[in-house]
Design a protein around this motif. Structure first.
Motif, PDB file in Angstrom:
ATOM      1  N   VAL A   8       0.857  -1.183   0.000  1.00 36.65           N
ATOM      2  CA  VAL A   8       0.000   0.000   0.000  1.00 36.65           C
ATOM      3  C   VAL A   8       0.893   1.232   0.000  1.00 36.65           C
ATOM      4  N   SER A   9       0.536   2.191  -0.823  1.00 40.34           N
ATOM      5  CA  SER A   9       1.327   3.420  -0.906  1.00 40.34           C
ATOM      6  C   SER A   9       0.734   4.511  -0.024  1.00 40.34           C
ATOM      7  N   ILE A  10       1.554   5.507   0.248  1.00 41.95           N
ATOM      8  CA  ILE A  10       1.092   6.680   1.001  1.00 41.95           C
ATOM      9  C   ILE A  10      -0.064   7.349   0.259  1.00 41.95           C
ATOM     10  N   ARG A  11       0.027   7.425  -1.059  1.00 40.37           N
ATOM     11  CA  ARG A  11      -1.058   8.032  -1.845  1.00 40.37           C
ATOM     12  C   ARG A  11      -2.362   7.271  -1.673  1.00 40.37           C
ATOM     13  N   GLN A  12      -2.296   5.939  -1.582  1.00 36.68           N
ATOM     14  CA  GLN A  12      -3.497   5.145  -1.344  1.00 36.68           C
ATOM     15  C   GLN A  12      -4.079   5.433   0.040  1.00 36.68           C
ATOM     16  N   ILE A  13      -3.212   5.600   1.031  1.00 39.52           N
ATOM     17  CA  ILE A  13      -3.675   5.920   2.385  1.00 39.52           C
ATOM     18  C   ILE A  13      -4.417   7.262   2.374  1.00 39.52           C
ATOM     19  N   LYS A  14      -3.825   8.255   1.728  1.00 38.26           N
ATOM     20  CA  LYS A  14      -4.456   9.580   1.654  1.00 38.26           C
ATOM     21  C   LYS A  14      -5.773   9.529   0.889  1.00 38.26           C
ATOM     22  N   ALA A  15      -5.790   8.773  -0.218  1.00 39.38           N
ATOM     23  CA  ALA A  15      -7.018   8.642  -1.006  1.00 39.38           C
ATOM     24  C   ALA A  15      -8.100   7.911  -0.204  1.00 39.38           C
ATOM     25  N   ALA A  16      -7.687   6.894   0.552  1.00 38.01           N
ATOM     26  CA  ALA A  16      -8.632   6.149   1.389  1.00 38.01           C
ATOM     27  C   ALA A  16      -9.238   7.066   2.451  1.00 38.01           C
ATOM     28  N   ARG A  17      -8.396   7.883   3.063  1.00 37.46           N
ATOM     29  CA  ARG A  17      -8.914   8.835   4.058  1.00 37.46           C
ATOM     30  C   ARG A  17      -9.919   9.789   3.415  1.00 37.46           C
ATOM     31  N   ALA A  18      -9.613  10.247   2.204  1.00 39.13           N
ATOM     32  CA  ALA A  18     -10.513  11.171   1.507  1.00 39.13           C
ATOM     33  C   ALA A  18     -11.864  10.495   1.209  1.00 39.13           C
ATOM     34  N   LEU A  19     -11.831   9.236   0.751  1.00 35.73           N
ATOM     35  CA  LEU A  19     -13.083   8.522   0.469  1.00 35.73           C
ATOM     36  C   LEU A  19     -13.937   8.356   1.721  1.00 35.73           C
ATOM     37  N   LEU A  20     -13.274   8.150   2.846  1.00 36.13           N
ATOM     38  CA  LEU A  20     -13.999   7.970   4.108  1.00 36.13           C
ATOM     39  C   LEU A  20     -14.314   9.296   4.796  1.00 36.13           C
ATOM     40  N   ASN A  21     -13.774  10.387   4.236  1.00 32.91           N
ATOM     41  CA  ASN A  21     -13.913  11.709   4.845  1.00 32.91           C
ATOM     42  C   ASN A  21     -13.300  11.723   6.251  1.00 32.91           C
ATOM     43  N   TRP A  22     -12.140  11.069   6.373  1.00 36.51           N
ATOM     44  CA  TRP A  22     -11.405  10.999   7.638  1.00 36.51           C
ATOM     45  C   TRP A  22     -10.246  11.976   7.616  1.00 36.51           C
ATOM     46  N   SER A  23     -10.043  12.651   8.719  1.00 37.71           N
ATOM     47  CA  SER A  23      -8.845  13.472   8.910  1.00 37.71           C
ATOM     48  C   SER A  23      -7.705  12.556   9.368  1.00 37.71           C
ATOM     49  N   GLN A  24      -6.515  13.108   9.459  1.00 37.36           N
ATOM     50  CA  GLN A  24      -5.400  12.332  10.017  1.00 37.36           C
ATOM     51  C   GLN A  24      -5.728  11.937  11.455  1.00 37.36           C
ATOM     52  N   ASP A  25      -6.388  12.819  12.177  1.00 39.50           N
ATOM     53  CA  ASP A  25      -6.776  12.534  13.559  1.00 39.50           C
ATOM     54  C   ASP A  25      -7.759  11.362  13.618  1.00 39.50           C
ATOM     55  N   ASP A  26      -8.708  11.324  12.660  1.00 36.05           N
ATOM     56  CA  ASP A  26      -9.655  10.198  12.604  1.00 36.05           C
ATOM     57  C   ASP A  26      -8.919   8.885  12.370  1.00 36.05           C
ATOM     58  N   LEU A  27      -7.959   8.897  11.442  1.00 38.90           N
ATOM     59  CA  LEU A  27      -7.194   7.685  11.163  1.00 38.90           C
ATOM     60  C   LEU A  27      -6.409   7.252  12.396  1.00 38.90           C
ATOM     61  N   ALA A  28      -5.837   8.209  13.101  1.00 40.95           N
ATOM     62  CA  ALA A  28      -5.105   7.891  14.331  1.00 40.95           C
ATOM     63  C   ALA A  28      -6.039   7.222  15.346  1.00 40.95           C
ATOM     64  N   THR A  29      -7.238   7.773  15.506  1.00 39.61           N
ATOM     65  CA  THR A  29      -8.203   7.225  16.458  1.00 39.61           C
ATOM     66  C   THR A  29      -8.621   5.814  16.071  1.00 39.61           C
ATOM     67  N   HIS A  30      -8.967   5.610  14.796  1.00 42.58           N
ATOM     68  CA  HIS A  30      -9.450   4.306  14.338  1.00 42.58           C
ATOM     69  C   HIS A  30      -8.359   3.232  14.316  1.00 42.58           C
ATOM     70  N   SER A  31      -7.110   3.643  14.088  1.00 42.87           N
ATOM     71  CA  SER A  31      -6.018   2.663  13.958  1.00 42.87           C
ATOM     72  C   SER A  31      -5.257   2.428  15.255  1.00 42.87           C
ATOM     73  N   GLY A  32      -5.369   3.358  16.207  1.00 45.19           N
ATOM     74  CA  GLY A  32      -4.577   3.253  17.425  1.00 45.19           C
ATOM     75  C   GLY A  32      -3.133   3.682  17.224  1.00 45.19           C
ATOM     76  N   VAL A  33      -2.848   4.303  16.075  1.00 43.08           N
ATOM     77  CA  VAL A  33      -1.509   4.817  15.772  1.00 43.08           C
ATOM     78  C   VAL A  33      -1.502   6.296  16.124  1.00 43.08           C
ATOM     79  N   SER A  34      -0.425   6.780  16.714  1.00 49.01           N
ATOM     80  CA  SER A  34      -0.392   8.168  17.157  1.00 49.01           C
ATOM     81  C   SER A  34      -0.485   9.142  15.988  1.00 49.01           C
ATOM     82  N   LEU A  35      -1.082  10.302  16.247  1.00 52.18           N
ATOM     83  CA  LEU A  35      -1.204  11.340  15.223  1.00 52.18           C
ATOM     84  C   LEU A  35       0.156  11.779  14.683  1.00 52.18           C
ATOM     85  N   PRO A  36       1.170  12.000  15.533  1.00 48.19           N
ATOM     86  CA  PRO A  36       2.485  12.358  14.980  1.00 48.19           C
ATOM     87  C   PRO A  36       3.036  11.296  14.026  1.00 48.19           C
TER      88      PRO A  36
END
Length: 87
Positions: A8-36
């Motif tokens: 998976v590429s970084i571009r795919q991650i960003k595109a996936a977030r856009a499709l889900l209307n997720w911010s980086q903070d949302d992804l951090a919350t859903h994945s358990g990975v820190s925002l930084p």
């Protein structure tokens, strides 16, 4: 597990977030990975770097959100939003 084979590429991650209307903070919350960590990973290009556990947590969170990653199969890697089953 199949996730480690999935490239998976970084571009795919960003595109996936856009499709889900997720911010980086949302992804951090859903994945358990820190925002930084999310910000650092997304500041680069190419394949998702970092620890395998981190990459798998991010991919799993996006898949749980409804993202289907499409592997490189001659037409280029991509993704789509899975059909939601109506109740």
């Amino acid at each position: 597990m199949g996730l480690s084979i999935l490239k998976v590429s970084i571009r795919q991650i960003k595109a996936a977030r856009a499709l889900l209307n997720w911010s980086q903070d949302d992804l951090a919350t859903h994945s358990g990975v820190s925002l930084p960590t999310i910000k650092r990973l997304e500041s680069s290009d190419g394949s998702v770097g970092g620890r395998v556990e981190t990459r798998e947590a991010i991919i799993a969170a996006l898949q749980k959100g409804g993202i289907v990653f499409i592997p490189e199969n001659g037409g280029g890697a991509g993704l789509r939003l899975a059909k939601r089953l109506s109740n």
